[in-house]
Structures are given as structure tokens and as C-alpha cells.
Design a protein around this motif. Structure first.
Motif, PDB file in Angstrom:
ATOM      1  N   PHE A 123      49.718  41.860  38.692  1.00  0.00           N
ATOM      2  CA  PHE A 123      49.071  40.993  38.588  1.00  0.00           C
ATOM      3  C   PHE A 123      47.976  41.304  39.544  1.00  0.00           C
ATOM      4  O   PHE A 123      48.193  41.889  40.743  1.00  0.00           O
ATOM      5  CB  PHE A 123      49.604  39.613  38.370  1.00  0.00           C
ATOM      6  N   ASP A 124      46.704  40.790  39.314  1.00  0.00           N
ATOM      7  CA  ASP A 124      46.092  40.888  40.236  1.00  0.00           C
ATOM      8  C   ASP A 124      45.837  40.799  41.565  1.00  0.00           C
ATOM      9  O   ASP A 124      46.817  39.366  41.877  1.00  0.00           O
ATOM     10  CB  ASP A 124      45.177  40.178  40.204  1.00  0.00           C
ATOM     11  N   GLY A 125      45.592  41.542  42.699  1.00  0.00           N
ATOM     12  CA  GLY A 125      45.858  40.648  44.223  1.00  0.00           C
ATOM     13  C   GLY A 125      47.340  41.217  44.336  1.00  0.00           C
ATOM     14  O   GLY A 125      47.952  40.966  45.576  1.00  0.00           O
ATOM     15  N   ASP A 126      47.758  42.364  43.768  1.00  0.00           N
ATOM     16  CA  ASP A 126      49.255  42.404  44.099  1.00  0.00           C
ATOM     17  C   ASP A 126      50.498  41.701  44.086  1.00  0.00           C
ATOM     18  O   ASP A 126      51.208  41.254  44.305  1.00  0.00           O
ATOM     19  CB  ASP A 126      48.914  43.133  45.535  1.00  0.00           C
ATOM     20  N   ALA A 127      50.017  40.350  42.905  1.00  0.00           N
ATOM     21  CA  ALA A 127      50.787  39.306  42.485  1.00  0.00           C
ATOM     22  C   ALA A 127      51.966  39.950  41.670  1.00  0.00           C
ATOM     23  O   ALA A 127      51.766  40.766  41.039  1.00  0.00           O
ATOM     24  CB  ALA A 127      50.306  37.916  42.329  1.00  0.00           C
ATOM     25  N   GLY A 128      52.949  39.286  41.582  1.00  0.00           N
ATOM     26  CA  GLY A 128      54.289  39.242  40.615  1.00  0.00           C
ATOM     27  C   GLY A 128      55.020  40.561  40.859  1.00  0.00           C
ATOM     28  O   GLY A 128      54.841  41.165  41.838  1.00  0.00           O
ATOM     29  N   PRO A 129      56.250  40.524  40.345  1.00  0.00           N
ATOM     30  CA  PRO A 129      56.737  41.772  40.590  1.00  0.00           C
ATOM     31  C   PRO A 129      56.474  43.134  40.103  1.00  0.00           C
ATOM     32  O   PRO A 129      55.301  43.597  39.911  1.00  0.00           O
ATOM     33  CB  PRO A 129      57.961  41.419  39.256  1.00  0.00           C
TER      34      PRO A 129
END
Ligand code: AMP
Ligand code: GLY
Length: 415
Positions: A207-213
Motif C-alpha cells: 500500500f501507499d506510504g509503505d504500509a501493508g505486507p
């Protein structure tokens, strides 16, 4: 000249696309994909074992083979080709362990004094918890073997770490969390000499902003401004040359670097080009790639050179709904021609030709790649083209290259 590319993803389409532009070259790929089929000959293979690829190379009389993915390299495809006197770009099985085993790589870094994150090797959950207590949170947990970019978890607290311990099996590397800018530094090597490619930045989180796996990579850009001359030199001197010297490394050595406040540190080694990093890299490459590839396979890289366009290139990955978790395939894809009419190059990563035309066949489906004189324009061009493409469930990050842009703006304000 007949050039065979092993593999069938976005990286291999990009490699095939670039070498197909070289005068007198015919491109073959095993197994290839529908994007490569537009510019060369795809040969279906029943598996990815070295012997299968060797028989394809012999059948078509390949003058040069370039191995795309890590799996055949770790299985010894280069050893099999060399035993029959066939030219191939890639490391032998022993050197491919640098990617095949994180434990092997970590031990190698320490022996050779190559800067890397502090770590402990854990054979069971109790050892892993003990190491986690030592490093504190966030902490990084890595499965030892190959995991298609998905064997690494950055755990921000104990609950996330426990969930990761349940999900990752076997031996683990527990690692100190490093802060900084990530850079993919890839160098072509011939066992002695080294030809660095331009630096790239991948976007691993879903995901955006380096979020998620983490994924295999949701997009990448290449720009010479990612590293200063001095930073590139430091990576070459402290990481790349010591590795080539110790292992007689041949092929593409990919150092995943973290540029920390206390200097560059290695996060991982890959023994092949990056995916999607290859897409913006070859897109920006002004020279013919074939002479350099041939020189690497023949051990005369000292005489090879590569030129790059000044402007950056950006690749936005369009992924299947659910990726990097479970996803469905067989969704019809539309809009590639309109995207290309806007000046982008669309690389196929996970596609196939079905009864109704082109459809999805993988987690990462397409890589929409565009270049411009500056990063901002390259980003908008790639996203404008990507907006033309559609398949059910499609998702992508909307911030590929944005961090680079913020960094430049900050530098300009600061000077
Ligand atoms: P790797 O496959 O080892 O490169 O790890 C995948 C991704 O996890 C990297 O690209 C980083 O974004 C992140 N990562 C890995 N190791 C570390 C670390 N020691 N500190 C911070 N982030 C890390
Ligand atoms: N994009 C990361 C890799 O190729 O491993």
C-alpha cells in the motif's frame, strides 16, 4: 545472434524488449509471456529445472542465454550450461546461495566485513523470541530460503512478531530494524570486473506510504540522482568488489541497500536483476545491452560500457485483487494499446492469452513504464497511461517515485 531469456515475468519481458532492439538479434524466451510473444519466440517448458532450459538452448542454438529468475540459478542452471560450453549470464550454483539462503548470506557478510544489519539466527521460536528481546521493536524476521519476496516481516510489536513466527516456517534470521532510504544497487559482473547499472528504488510494501505486507515489488523508478558518486563508490568498494573477489561472482549481483545515518548497509543480496527494477532500468538504458551481456558471459567486462538517458523512468505495477495474498486469475485485460498510445511501455508480468483475449495470470499483472526529463513528469506519464488499463480487482500504489520527488524538493529548498 540468438538470445534466450529464461523466465516469463515483467523482468524477462523488459530484458527481451531491450535485447530485441539490438541489430541482428532474434529473441527467444522460455516460457516467455504474451508480451514477449509480440517481439520474439516463446517456448513452452514443462518445468524450470536446469536440464529443461539447457535442452531449449541446444534446440534453438542459443548464442547467449540470460537467466531472469533466481530459482533456476539456485538449482544450478549456469553450471549445467557451462558444462556444455554454452554462454550464459548468471552466477553458478555456489554463488547463487547468496540469495538462496539468508543465513548463508549473513554469515558471508560478517566473514567479509560487509556492512549489514545486526542479526541472530533462530532455529526455533524460543531462540527467535530471545533475539527479539535483544533487538527490541520494530524487528525484522526473515525466512531462510527463497520466498518470492514474501519471506520477510517487519514486526512493529510483539503481537505482529508472534503472528509472523506462526506464519514463517523453518530457520529464521532475526534482524535489527534499520532506518533510511532503500536503494537497489545492481552490478553486472564477470568474475573479476564489475559494470554497475544505474541505481533504482523499489516499493516493496503493497500500500501507499509503505504500509501493508511486502510484495515482490509494486513499482520502481530509476534515476541517477538516487545516489551521489561518493555513495555509489562506497557501495562498490565495501559491498560489490569484496563479494566478486570472494566468490568470483558472474551475472547480476543485486545488493538491496539501506542508506542509514551510519552509512550504507546490505539488507539482502539477489543474484539476478530486480523485478520490477529491470523495467525502468532498461527503459532508461541508452546503449545497446547486448555487447555488455556478451562481455559478461565471456569474461571481458573491463571493456564494456553502458550509457543512460539523463531523465528518470518510472514503472507502476498493476496487481490482481488480493495480491500479495490469494488472488484470482482469468480476468480480461483492456486498455494496453491506449496506454502505449500515451507513450508508455507496458511490460507483461502475469498475463496469458485466453479464449476471449488477454487475461490475468499472476499476482503482478503489468508494469506500466514511462520516462521524461524529470521525475515529476515521468511519474505523471506512467500514471496517466496506467489509468487507461482495466481488469477486475486491479490495484496499484499511487505513490511510486513520490519519496524521490520529496527528497529532491527538500534538497532544492535546503540549498
Ligand atoms: P529483503 O528481502 O531482505 O530485502 O527484505 C524485504 C524488505 O523488508 C526490504 O526491502 C525492506 O523494505 C524490509 N527490510 C528488510 N530488512 C530490513 C531491516 N533490517 N530493517 C528495515 N527494513 C528491512
Ligand atoms: N524487486 C525486488 C526483487 O527483485 O527482489
Amino acid at each position: 545472434m540468438r538470445i534466450l531469456v529464461l523466465g516469463g515475468g515483467g523482468r524477462e519481458h523488459a530484458l527481451a524488449w531491450k535485447v530485441a532492439q539490438s541489430p541482428g538479434v532474434s529473441v527467444f524466451a522460455a516460457p516467455g509471456n504474451p508480451g514477449i510473444a509480440r517481439i520474439g519466440t516463446c517456448i513452452a517448458v514443462r518445468d524450470s529445472v536446469p536440464e529443461t532450459f539447457l535442452s531449449v538452448a541446444e534446440e534453438i542454438g542459443a548464442d547467449l542465454t540470460v537467466a531472469g529468475p533466481e530459482v533456476p540459478l539456485v538449482a544450478g542452471v549456469v553450471d549445467a550450461f557451462r558444462a556444455r560450453g554454452r554462454k550464459i549470464v548468471g552466477p553458478d550454483r555456489a554463488a547463487a546461495q547468496l540469495e538462496g539462503s539468508k543465513v548463508f548470506a549473513k554469515n558471508f557478510f560478517i566473514q567479509r566485513n560487509i556492512p549489514t544489519a545486526g542479526y541472530a539466527i533462530a532455529d526455533n521460536p524460543a531462540d527467535a523470541r530471545h533475539a527479539m528481546d535483544r533487538f527490541g521493536f520494530p524487528v525484522v524476521l526473515k525466512a531462510d530460503g527463497l520466498a518470492a519476496g514474501k519471506g520477510v516481516v517487519v514486526a512493529h510489536d510483539r503481537a505482529e512478531a508472534e503472528a509472523a513466527l506462526g506464519a514463517l516456517s523453518g530457520r529464521l534470521v532475526v534482524e535489527e530494524f534499520l532506518l533510511g532510504e532503500e536503494v537497489s544497487f545492481i552490478a553486472l559482473c564477470d568474475g573479476r570486473d564489475v559494470l554497475p547499472l544505474a541505481p533504482t528504488q523499489d516499493h516493496k510494501a503493497v500500500f501507499d506510504g509503505d504500509a501493508g505486507p511486502n510484495t515482490g515489488g509494486m513499482g520502481a523508478y530509476s534515476d541517477s540522482a538516487i545516489l551521489t558518486e561518493a555513495q555509489s563508490r562506497e557501495i562498490l568498494d565495501r559491498v560489490i568488489y569484496p563479494t566478486v573477489e570472494a566468490t568470483r561472482f558472474t551475472g547480476f549481483l543485486y545488493a538491496g541497500m539501506m542508506m542509514t545515518a551510519s552509512g550504507p548497509k546490505v539488507l539482502e543480496f539477489n543474484v539476478r536483476m530486480g523485478d520490477p527494477e529491470t523495467q525502468p532500468l532498461v527503459h532508461r538504458m541508452a546503449s545497446d545491452f547486448v555487447p555488455a551481456l556478451l562481455a559478461a558471459a565471456e569474461g571481458r567486462l573491463a571493456s564494456a560500457k553502458l550509457e543512460w538517458r539523463t531523465g528518470p523512468s518510472v514503472c507502476v505495477v498493476l496487481a490482481s485483487g488480493g495480491y500479495p495474498g490469494g488472488y484470482e486469475t482469468g480476468r480480461p485485460i483492456t486498455g494496453i494499446e491506449s496506454a502505449e498510445a500515451l507513450g508508455a511501455t507496458v511490460f507483461h508480468a502475469g498475463t496469458r492469452t485466453g479464449a476471449r483475449g488477454l487475461e490475468t495470470a499472476g499476482g503482478r499483472v503489468l508494469g506500466v513504464t514511462a520516462g521524461a526529463d524529470n521525475l515529476e513528469d515521468a511519474i505523471s506519464r506512467a500514471y496517466r497511461a496506467a489509468a487507461e488499463i482495466h481488469f477486475e480487482g486491479m490495484h496499484s500504489r499511487t505513490d511510486i517515485g513520490r519519496k524521490g520527488l520529496e527528497r529532491y524538493n527538500k534538497n532544492i529548498v535546503g540549498t
